[in-house]
Design an enzyme around this catalytic site. Structure first.
Site, PDB file in Angstrom:
ATOM      1  N   ALA A 119      -5.782  35.923 -17.017  1.00  0.00           N
ATOM      2  CA  ALA A 119      -6.489  35.882 -18.295  1.00  0.00           C
ATOM      3  C   ALA A 119      -6.259  37.128 -19.152  1.00  0.00           C
ATOM      4  CB  ALA A 119      -7.974  35.695 -18.043  1.00  0.00           C
ATOM      5  N   ASN A 175     -11.697  38.950 -11.612  1.00  0.00           N
ATOM      6  CA  ASN A 175     -10.430  39.092 -10.867  1.00  0.00           C
ATOM      7  C   ASN A 175      -9.416  39.894 -11.680  1.00  0.00           C
ATOM      8  OD1 ASN A 175     -10.475  37.238  -8.290  1.00  0.00           O
ATOM      9  ND2 ASN A 175     -11.625  36.185  -9.875  1.00  0.00           N
ATOM     10  N   HIS A 203     -11.455  40.400 -23.163  1.00  0.00           N
ATOM     11  CA  HIS A 203     -11.056  41.505 -22.285  1.00  0.00           C
ATOM     12  C   HIS A 203     -10.410  42.588 -23.143  1.00  0.00           C
ATOM     13  CE1 HIS A 203     -11.838  38.938 -18.863  1.00  0.00           C
ATOM     14  NE2 HIS A 203     -11.027  38.023 -19.353  1.00  0.00           N
TER      15      HIS A 203
END
Ligand SMILES: NC(=O)C1=CN([C@@H]2O[C@H](COP(=O)(O)OP(=O)(O)OC[C@H]3O[C@@H](n4cnc5c(N)ncnc54)[C@H](OP(=O)(O)O)[C@@H]3O)[C@@H](O)[C@H]2O)C=CC1
Ligand SMILES: O=C([O-])CC(=O)C(=O)O
Length: 252
Positions: A119, A175, A203
């Protein structure tokens, strides 16, 4: 055509199975029989809830899209069977003892453990950290509270600390922080925020070192069947598989 075994028949498993063009999904495994059967029917694979039976099928690589626990339970068996493994639940490798053991098994078996970018972006050139360690490596992740199974009325920081501690508390959500650390060669600092106004999983990556500084922001659309998982994570696995046998390798 590359033949894969799919470990985990949830959200990412579905996206992979329904977008598999240059790969053949031969067998799928999940602890829940109905999930395995539904996914197998979608991609003309065989469903399994017995791991040893799954492993007797004819595929050359296992794609793990299940959980940190699944990596701990099955990754070694996959490598010892002479297959490579792609791990999306990269958080399992935050445990240095387990990681070293698994890497040792892979080395002995002559196989590879592949961690997709998942991601986030930037894992490729973050590997420069293995040559020139970064002085700062911070991941700030913001998700809607529902992604973490909680409610909140305002933006709140729910974790601040190191990636290997964060993944223990939030094994389904962070993760990416462990993947960052594996690339850069040091544990990442993490801030995990929930924001009721957030519509995307965001993020932000901050890195500093003797090369200069980096800021990357990824604003991910949540997956249709699991808002905690960004849709990009499944695309990342599909792309890794598409390029496995490509003689032209782009990125560090
Ligand atoms: N590295 C990255 O960038 C990212 C990593 N991830 C990780 O990828 C993984 C897959 O994500 P997603 O598909 O959205 O998750 P889902 O929960 O939608 O699907 C996972 C499936 O695997 C099953 N499963 C879990 N543990 C085991 C096990 N030990 N043996 C067999 N089956 C198991 C789950 O069953 P049950 O529901 O009963 O647990 C579920 O059916 C998760 O670990 C997630 O945290 C996600 C996004 C980004
Ligand atoms: O999908 C994401 O945005 C990140 C995620 O869940 C994880 O790293 O576990």
């Amino acid at each position: 055509m590359i033949k894969i075994g799919l470990l985990g028949c949830g959200n990412v498993g579905h996206i992979i199975a329904t977008h598999a063009e240059s790969i053949q999904v031969v067998a799928v495994f999940d602890i829940i029989p109905e999930r395995a059967e539904r996914l197998a029917a979608l991609c003309h694979a065989r469903p399994y809830t017995d791991f040893d039976a799954f492993m007797r099928e004819d595929f050359s690589i296992v794609v793990e899209a299940a959980s940190v626990d699944a990596v701990r339970n099955y990754a070694e068996k996959v490598l010892r069977s002479g297959r490579d493994i792609i791990l999306l639940s990269s958080g399992a490798l935050a445990d240095a003892e387990f990681r070293d053991h698994l890497v040792g098994v892979a080395r002995e078996a002559g196989r590879k453990i592949r961690i997709p970018s998942g991601a986030i972006l930037g894992l490729d050139n973050l590997k420069i950290g293995q040559v020139s360690p970064p002085t700062k490596l911070l991941l700030r992740t913001t998700k809607p509270p529902s992604s973490l199974g909680m409610s909140a009325t305002r933006r709140m920081e729910i974790f601040k600390g190191l990636a290997h501690d964060c993944i223990r508390q939030y094994p389904k959500n962070i993760n990416v922080a462990v993947a960052l650390g594996l690339a850069a060669g040091r544990d990442a600092d993490v801030e995990l925020w929930v924001d009721p106004e957030a519509e995307r999983n965001t993020h932000e990556i901050f890195v500093e070192g003797d090369f200069g500084d980096i800021y990357v922001r990824v604003r991910n659309v949540p997956s249709p069947d699991n808002p905690a998982t960004s849709y990009m994570a499944a695309l990342s696995i599909l792309t890794l598989l598409k390029n496995l046998e490509n003689p032209l390798v782009v990125g560090t």
